[in-house]
Design an enzyme around this catalytic site. Structure first.
Site, PDB file in Angstrom:
ATOM      1  N   ARG A  81      63.900 -44.985 -50.036  1.00 56.04           N
ATOM      2  CA  ARG A  81      62.819 -43.926 -50.023  1.00 56.04           C
ATOM      3  C   ARG A  81      61.914 -44.448 -48.888  1.00 56.04           C
ATOM      4  NH1 ARG A  81      57.317 -43.896 -53.057  1.00 56.04           N
ATOM      5  NH2 ARG A  81      56.524 -41.879 -52.062  1.00 56.04           N
ATOM      6  N   HIS A 125      52.916 -38.739 -47.018  1.00 58.65           N
ATOM      7  CA  HIS A 125      52.276 -40.066 -47.668  1.00 58.65           C
ATOM      8  C   HIS A 125      51.020 -40.553 -46.963  1.00 58.65           C
ATOM      9  CE1 HIS A 125      53.947 -43.763 -50.077  1.00 58.65           C
ATOM     10  NE2 HIS A 125      52.622 -43.972 -49.645  1.00 58.65           N
ATOM     11  N   GLU A 170      51.707 -39.577 -54.473  1.00 59.05           N
ATOM     12  CA  GLU A 170      50.531 -40.024 -55.070  1.00 59.05           C
ATOM     13  C   GLU A 170      49.328 -38.961 -54.936  1.00 59.05           C
ATOM     14  OE1 GLU A 170      49.387 -44.068 -54.827  1.00 59.05           O
ATOM     15  OE2 GLU A 170      51.152 -44.571 -56.241  1.00 59.05           O
ATOM     16  N   ASN A 298      55.098 -43.645 -59.829  1.00 60.50           N
ATOM     17  CA  ASN A 298      54.834 -44.909 -59.379  1.00 60.50           C
ATOM     18  C   ASN A 298      53.846 -45.869 -59.998  1.00 60.50           C
ATOM     19  OD1 ASN A 298      55.889 -44.341 -56.734  1.00 60.50           O
ATOM     20  ND2 ASN A 298      54.009 -44.096 -55.717  1.00 60.50           N
ATOM     21  N   TYR A 300      52.124 -49.380 -61.379  1.00 56.50           N
ATOM     22  CA  TYR A 300      51.608 -50.853 -60.921  1.00 56.50           C
ATOM     23  C   TYR A 300      51.117 -51.558 -62.113  1.00 56.50           C
ATOM     24  CZ  TYR A 300      53.208 -49.947 -56.217  1.00 56.50           C
ATOM     25  OH  TYR A 300      53.557 -49.555 -54.954  1.00 56.50           O
ATOM     26  N   GLU A 365      58.193 -46.254 -57.041  1.00 58.07           N
ATOM     27  CA  GLU A 365      57.343 -47.523 -56.598  1.00 58.07           C
ATOM     28  C   GLU A 365      57.216 -48.494 -57.856  1.00 58.07           C
ATOM     29  OE1 GLU A 365      53.928 -47.116 -53.969  1.00 58.07           O
ATOM     30  OE2 GLU A 365      54.946 -45.371 -53.113  1.00 58.07           O
TER      31      GLU A 365
HETATM   32  C1  FCB Z   1      50.785 -47.209 -53.418  1.00 56.59           C
HETATM   33  C2  FCB Z   1      51.173 -46.493 -52.433  1.00 56.59           C
HETATM   34  C3  FCB Z   1      52.064 -47.130 -51.479  1.00 56.59           C
HETATM   35  C4  FCB Z   1      51.405 -48.525 -51.560  1.00 56.59           C
HETATM   36  C5  FCB Z   1      51.296 -49.169 -53.088  1.00 56.59           C
HETATM   37  C6  FCB Z   1      50.685 -50.731 -53.048  1.00 56.59           C
HETATM   38  O1  FCB Z   1      49.557 -46.424 -54.330  1.00 56.59           O
HETATM   39  O2  FCB Z   1      51.605 -45.154 -52.679  1.00 56.59           O
HETATM   40  O3  FCB Z   1      51.852 -46.767 -50.225  1.00 56.59           O
HETATM   41  O4  FCB Z   1      50.118 -48.906 -50.888  1.00 56.59           O
HETATM   42  O5  FCB Z   1      50.486 -48.427 -53.587  1.00 56.59           O
END
Ligand code: FCB
Length: 462
Positions: A81, A125, A170, A298, A300, A365
């Site tokens: 990607r 992006h 995002e 994505n 985290y 992500e």
């Molecule tokens: C996300 C973004 C990516 C990167 C990660 C850590 O929010 O999409 O570009 O910065 O965080």
């Protein structure tokens, strides 16, 4: 951590894509060979980027893409990607198309295909062509049409070789950090005045989706999603705040696509949510509804939400540290809590919210930052990243076992890169990059992920 196959690796479905991700502005460099973007201008403003750096050179991927493709091939991924920089293909954002820009992505795509890797491009992006920002950026409805024009250029050139396209990355984070709080480009702090930047991105996505589908391609939208919890379960104020935050962060971008309506943002009325209603014109939601074939997630970390205090600018929520509710949770170098189970909670929660309307998902992500540096022997021992990925992949496997239709996982990131407002201070890569020399050094996590992928069934159809 050894490079052997990790113990008890769960099996993922046949055809599951194993990938790694990057984005244009974060890795490419080659800034003189493309149009300017909002991030070029923003990073040049004093005080905006933690280490005073810019993305002008970054990993110099623009000049080293063959070497980076070789890194991907050796990693054993089935997909990559990356994002196309709109200002590299259409330097002013509209009108003239750059042959050199198209040629760059042509070489990249052909190199990936030769290496047996599926290219999965994201069209946008966050690196908006600067001339478009000067005409209102995402606050201007016209940007949606210009984005669809750019999608047409890209699919005309690459559609013969690229099946799966991600329109936007995002849109929530871009709206919130870029237009509401001003910590990302274009640096506007409009608070709820930023809401039209969300709607116009969704409209852009929908119009680009129509273009891509017309060409017979499959369409994803990638958003940042987070499971939300109140600080105290028994506190009505915290619970209402958690609902309000969930509506903004998650549902504002999913409900229109999956349900054809915006969630109730009534909690934002006091802060002035009116601009959203003004931006949504008749017919928009019909265009947006059903505009994805799959959802890019994505993930985290989860988010803990509390009732707002007087310093919260009239917003209906406050964001205390996650550890206020879950003391002792480990955090990454960025300070983000490490909660693998959150990925399971997120995906199963999406199924509860959307039922059969939830399309297949790809984790586009997931990863962690760490203060990595090669030791005297040149080794980068990042055991925490290996265990981060191990935990998240096992949580994903549990979600799959519970019936979630997940079709791919992309590690963020293939290599250390320009981490937006943090500059080069947060390293997320499986590959270490020396930003003075450009030298790439695979970390232990690269060997770990290679072993994980090798332990999977790879001989299934794409
Ligand atoms: C996300 C973004 C990516 C990167 C990660 C850590 O929010 O999409 O570009 O910065 O965080």
């Amino acid at each position: 951590m050894s490079a052997g196959v990790p113990e008890g690796v769960p099996e993922f479905p046949p055809g599951f894509l194993w990938g790694a991700a990057t984005s244009s502005h974060q890795v490419e460099g080659g800034a003189d060979e493309r149009g300017r973007s909002v991030w070029d201008a923003f990073a040049e403003e004093p005080g905006r980027i933690a280490d005073g750096s810019t993305g002008a050179v970054a990993c110099d991927h623009y000049h080293r893409s063959a070497e980076d493709t070789e890194l991907l091939r050796r990693l054993g991924v089935s997909a990559y990607r990356f994002s196309m920089a709109w200002p590299r293909i259409v330097p002013e954002g509209r009108g003239r198309v750059s042959t050199a820009g198209l040629d760059f992505y042509d070489r990249l795509i052909d190199g990936l295909l030769e290496a047996g890797i599926e290219p999965v491009p994201t069209l946008y992006h966050w690196d908006l062509p600067l001339p478009l920002e000067e005409r209102g950026g995402w606050l201007a409805r016209r940007t949606a049409d210009l984005f669809a024009d750019y999608a047409q250029v890209a699919v005309d050139r690459f559609g013969d070789r690229v099946l799966r396209w991600i329109t936007l990355n995002e849109p929530f984070i871009h709206m919130a950090l870029g237009y509401a709080f001003g910590v990302h480009a274009p640096g506007k702090a409009l608070m709820t005045g930023a809401l039209p930047a969300g709607h116009h991105q969704l409209l852009a996505h929908a119009r680009a989706s129509a273009v891509l589908r017309e060409a017979g391609r499959r369409v994803l939208l990638t958003d940042n999603l987070t499971p939300v919890e109140p600080l105290r379960d028994e506190d009505d104020g915290d619970r209402a705040a958690a609902d309000a935050y969930d509506a903004l962060h998650n549902r504002m971008f999913l409900d229109p696509i999956l349900l054809g309506a915006y969630p109730d943002l009534g909690a934002y009325a006091a802060a002035g949510a009116g601009p959203l209603e003004e931006a949504v014109l008749p017919g928009d939601l019909d265009e947006i509804e059903g505009s994805v074939d799959a959802l890019g997630v994505n993930y985290y970390n989860p988010t803990v939400v509390a009732a707002p205090g007087p310093d919260d600018g009239g917003l209906p929520f406050a964001l205390p540290p996650y550890t206020d509710r879950h003391p002792g949770t480990p955090t990454t170098a960025f300070g983000w809590p490490v909660v693998p189970r959150g990925l399971y909670d997120l995906l199963t929660g999406l199924r509860r919210s959307y039922g059969d309307r939830l399309p297949p998902v790809f984790i586009t992500e997931n990863g962690c930052s760490r203060d990595d540096a090669p030791d005297d022997e040149g080794r980068v021992a990042d055991a925490e990243r290996c265990s981060y990925m191990d935990g998240h992949l096992r949580a994903l496997a549990d979600a799959v076992a519970s019936g979630i239709d997940a079709r791919g996982y992309f590690a963020w990131s293939l290599m250390d890169n320009f981490e937006w407002a943090e500059g080069y201070t947060q390293r997320f890569g499986l590959v270490h990059v020396d930003f003075d020399t450009g030298e790439r050094t695979p970390k232990d996590s690269y060997a770990w992920y290679r072993a994980w992928i090798a332990g999977q069934n790879r001989d299934s159809p794409r």
